[in-house]
Structures are given as structure tokens and as C-alpha cells.
Design a protein around this motif. Structure first.
Motif, PDB file in Angstrom:
ATOM      1  N   THR A 251      27.038  25.999  92.678  1.00 48.46           N
ATOM      2  CA  THR A 251      28.013  25.078  93.263  1.00 48.46           C
ATOM      3  C   THR A 251      28.546  25.554  94.605  1.00 48.46           C
ATOM      4  O   THR A 251      28.654  24.777  95.558  1.00 48.46           O
ATOM      5  CB  THR A 251      29.192  24.869  92.291  1.00 48.46           C
ATOM      6  OG1 THR A 251      28.693  24.478  91.017  1.00 48.46           O
ATOM      7  CG2 THR A 251      30.141  23.801  92.811  1.00 48.46           C
TER       8      THR A 251
ATOM      9  N   GLY B  76      27.790  32.759  82.321  1.00 45.82           N
ATOM     10  CA  GLY B  76      27.582  31.336  82.551  1.00 45.82           C
ATOM     11  C   GLY B  76      28.316  30.840  83.779  1.00 45.82           C
ATOM     12  O   GLY B  76      27.764  30.064  84.591  1.00 45.82           O
TER      13      GLY B  76
ATOM     14  N   TYR C 209      35.185  25.632  85.025  1.00 44.35           N
ATOM     15  CA  TYR C 209      34.033  24.805  85.380  1.00 44.35           C
ATOM     16  C   TYR C 209      34.481  23.521  86.082  1.00 44.35           C
ATOM     17  O   TYR C 209      33.844  23.069  87.040  1.00 44.35           O
ATOM     18  CB  TYR C 209      33.226  24.464  84.133  1.00 44.35           C
ATOM     19  CG  TYR C 209      32.627  25.683  83.466  1.00 44.35           C
ATOM     20  CD1 TYR C 209      31.437  26.222  83.929  1.00 44.35           C
ATOM     21  CD2 TYR C 209      33.253  26.289  82.384  1.00 44.35           C
ATOM     22  CE1 TYR C 209      30.875  27.334  83.334  1.00 44.35           C
ATOM     23  CE2 TYR C 209      32.707  27.406  81.783  1.00 44.35           C
ATOM     24  CZ  TYR C 209      31.519  27.936  82.250  1.00 44.35           C
ATOM     25  OH  TYR C 209      30.978  29.036  81.658  1.00 44.35           O
TER      26      TYR C 209
ATOM     27  N   ILE D 103      26.784  29.020  87.348  1.00 42.19           N
ATOM     28  CA  ILE D 103      27.249  27.715  87.805  1.00 42.19           C
ATOM     29  C   ILE D 103      27.967  27.836  89.151  1.00 42.19           C
ATOM     30  O   ILE D 103      27.830  26.978  90.028  1.00 42.19           O
ATOM     31  CB  ILE D 103      28.151  27.066  86.746  1.00 42.19           C
ATOM     32  CG1 ILE D 103      27.341  26.792  85.474  1.00 42.19           C
ATOM     33  CG2 ILE D 103      28.771  25.785  87.260  1.00 42.19           C
ATOM     34  CD1 ILE D 103      28.147  26.201  84.354  1.00 42.19           C
ATOM     35  N   THR D 104      28.735  28.910  89.333  1.00 42.90           N
ATOM     36  CA  THR D 104      29.404  29.125  90.614  1.00 42.90           C
ATOM     37  C   THR D 104      28.397  29.323  91.731  1.00 42.90           C
ATOM     38  O   THR D 104      28.572  28.814  92.841  1.00 42.90           O
ATOM     39  CB  THR D 104      30.345  30.336  90.533  1.00 42.90           C
ATOM     40  OG1 THR D 104      31.280  30.150  89.469  1.00 42.90           O
ATOM     41  CG2 THR D 104      31.108  30.520  91.836  1.00 42.90           C
TER      42      THR D 104
END
Length: 354
Positions: A144, A136, A282, A140-141
Motif C-alpha cells: 500500500t 501480515g 489495515y 500489506i503496508t
């Protein structure tokens, strides 16, 4: 008049690290209550709300660990962490880098492995690699900070696990860290297994997958949930209080003051600054993106995320709770050193390849 040399004077009682930690926590709580009574209540609410949010994860970890003890399969798991040191370090680092299993949720399981005599080197490899990333976090990394940064972070997690486990194995070979677990660990695990002698008993040494059908094994399951649950909630509650205090007193531009730029010293500065700051992985991504937009290089950004992830309360508390102070200090040193090396290497590769 004769002196009785057979009676030696008693040694003065000393306070354990656990007692000192409890005293320090109590003193901090009392000080916060008197100086900032409003924040004292708000910190309690903050900690309780976060405990409720992660309650499903805690429950899964507790039930799985209790099931392992009650079914007698701890011996099978412990055997998977035995064998050739190099192979086990590689497997542990790979598991830590690729699976979403880390933090306080695995505290009871690692406690059982340590109490069962599993070598510290593969456990250290897992401890160092697991907080850095997971599937996950990888996605997301990438969204971003970019796919190259996300891939570099995942590869760094695996290499750091190998590096930390290898250094640990070398130090164990010289005689260090022969007894890494705290003295109270065996008693705690023994209570969670329902016996004073730990998991190596007649009840738990025989595999029984349908453990709920036997009354004694059901009692082992319940005892494990209660004892390990108490330990997890105590440490997590303290961790969330510390997170609230950091968010309250840390200046918003604190990181940018010391970790911006792309000079050679900015990578060590980012690692040293990121290590003591408790930031959820996160939640740290938007901060790093803002700093990179303001001029922070990719090397310092990588060092900050890695150091902060490994030494965050969620990752460091299980290590502090289970091992002796020299081992915990070694864990922190390896976290900062690994973050610096990963930041330098990633910055070099990006500047010369990407």
C-alpha cells in the motif's frame, strides 16, 4: 463526659475506576438510546458482528491461556520474563515487533504475568511494540505505502519497544510503578486458576502437559476460560461501541485538517490527532495513502499510524484493564511521544537518504 478517641470516624466510601467506567459506559449507552435510537441498535449490531468475526482469535487466546494455567506452565513463561533487564526488554520488543500476537487476545496471559510478579519493563516493551506491525501488516503496508515505509514501520516498532521498556525500567529504579497491577488483578487471576491464591498452588506448580486427564486441572481450565472470557467480551464490546461512535461523529476530513503537510509541527499534530482515533491498522492504510497523495509527508504518516495503533481500543484496553491509572497514563504518553520521535526520525532519513 469523655471523648472516646479509640474510635475513628469511618472514611467515606469512594468509587473505584472500574465502577466509574461502568457508570460512564451506562450513561453513554442511555444517552445514545434516547437521542439516536436507530444508531443505538445499529451500534449493538456492529459490536456483535465484530465480536463474531474475531471469535476464533479470542478462542485461541482463551484456550492457550487456560492450558497454561491448567498445565502449570505459567511458572516457565514467567521465568522467561525474568533475568537481566536489558536482555528481557530486547526480547520482549523483538517478540512484539515480529509476531502477530497483541491486543486483547493476550490479555489473560499478561494478567497472569503481572500477577506472578513479572517486571513491568519487558511487559511495557511488548505492549508498545506489538500493536504497530506484524508479518501480515508488513506485507500489506509494503503493497500500500511502499517497502521502505513498511520496513521503517517494523524497525520503529522494535526501537519503540526498547525505548518504552528502557524508560519504564529507569522509572521503576526511582521508585515509581512498584505495584503496577490493579488490586483486583490477583483475585481475578486466582479465580481463573481455581484458587484464591493464584497460580502458585500445588496443583498448578507441577507441570502436567496432559492436564485434561485430571479432574481438578480440567476445572482450572474451565474456570479460566469462563472468567477471562467474560472479561475479554465485556471490554471488546465496549471497544466496538466506541469505534462505531467515532465513525459516526468524526468528520471524514478531520485528519487532513491537522495532519497534512510536511512541516516540523505536522508530525506532533499527526500523532496527537491519530492517538484518540480508533482505526484498525489495515483500515488506516488506504486513508494514509490518500492523505499522502494529497500532500502529507512520510514522517507525519508514520507518526499517525504508530500513535493510532498503540492507543487503539484493541491495544489500549488490555493495558487499562490490568494496570493502575498512572501506569495507563504513562502508556498513553509514551505512545504519543514515541510516535513523534519515530515520525521525525523516519522523515529525516527519507529526505536525506531515500
Amino acid at each position: 463526659m469523655s471523648l472516646d478517641l479509640s474510635k475513628r470516624p469511618e472514611k467515606p466510601a469512594t468509587l473505584s475506576y472500574k465502577t466509574l467506567a461502568k457508570m460512564g459506559f451506562l450513561l453513554a449507552a442511555v444517552t445514545l438510546t434516547f437521542l439516536w435510537p436507530g444508531h443505538a441498535w445499529a451500534s449493538m449490531v456492529f459490536a456483535l458482528e465484530n465480536l463474531v468475526l474475531i471469535l476464533p482469535m479470542i478462542a485461541i487466546g482463551l484456550f492457550l491461556t487456560a492450558g497454561v494455567h491448567a498445565s502449570g506452565s505459567m511458572a516457565l513463561i514467567a521465568s522467561a520474563f525474568r533475568g537481566r533487564s536489558v536482555r528481557m526488554i530486547c526480547i520482549a520488543a523483538l517478540i512484539g515487533a515480529l509476531t502477530p500476537v497483541c491486543g486483547v487476545s493476550v490479555l489473560p496471559l499478561v494478567a497472569g504475568l503481572l500477577a506472578g510478579g513479572v517486571p513491568l519493563a519487558p511487559i511495557m516493551a511488548f505492549w508498545l511494540s506489538s500493536p504497530i506491525t506484524d508479518p501480515g501488516m508488513l506485507a500489506i503496508t509494503a503493497g500500500t505505502l511502499g517497502s521502505s515505509f513498511a520496513i521503517g514501520k517494523t524497525l520503529s516498532a522494535f526501537v519503540i519497544g526498547l525505548f518504552g521498556g528502557g524508560v519504564t525500567a529507569l522509572l521503576i529504579g526511582t521508585g515509581l510503578f512498584r505495584n503496577p497491577a490493579k488490586a483486583s488483578l490477583s483475585q481475578t487471576v486466582g479465580q481463573s486458576c481455581g484458587t484464591a491464591g493464584g497460580c502458585n498452588t500445588a496443583v498448578s506448580s507441577e507441570l502436567c502437559w496432559q492436564f485434561w486427564r485430571a479432574e481438578e486441572r480440567r476445572r482450572v481450565f474451565l474456570t479460566s476460560c469462563l472468567s477471562n472470557g467474560r472479561m475479554m467480551f465485556t471490554w471488546l464490546f465496549a471497544a466496538f461501541l466506541a469505534e462505531y461512535a467515532l465513525q459516526l461523529f468524526l468528520p471524514p476530513d478531520f485528519v487532513g485538517r491537522f495532519a497534512s503537510g510536511d512541516d516540523w509541527w505536522s508530525v506532533p499534530a499527526a500523532a496527537v490527532v491519530g492517538a484518540p482515533i480508533y482505526l484498525d491498522g489495515y483500515a488506516a492504510l488506504p486513508l494514509i495513502r490518500a492523505l499522502m497523495d494529497s500532500g502529507m509527508g512520510q514522517g507525519p504518516a508514520m507518526a499517525f499510524l504508530i500513535a493510532g495503533g498503540i492507543t487503539s481500543a484493541w491495544a489500549a484496553i488490555p493495558v487499562f484493564a490490568l494496570v493502575r491509572l498512572p501506569v495507563f497514563a504513562f502508556y498513553l504518553i509514551m505512545a504519543v511521544l514515541s510516535a513523534i520521535l519515530a515520525g521525525w526520525l523516519f522523515g529525516f532519513l527519507v529526505s536525506h537518504i531515500g
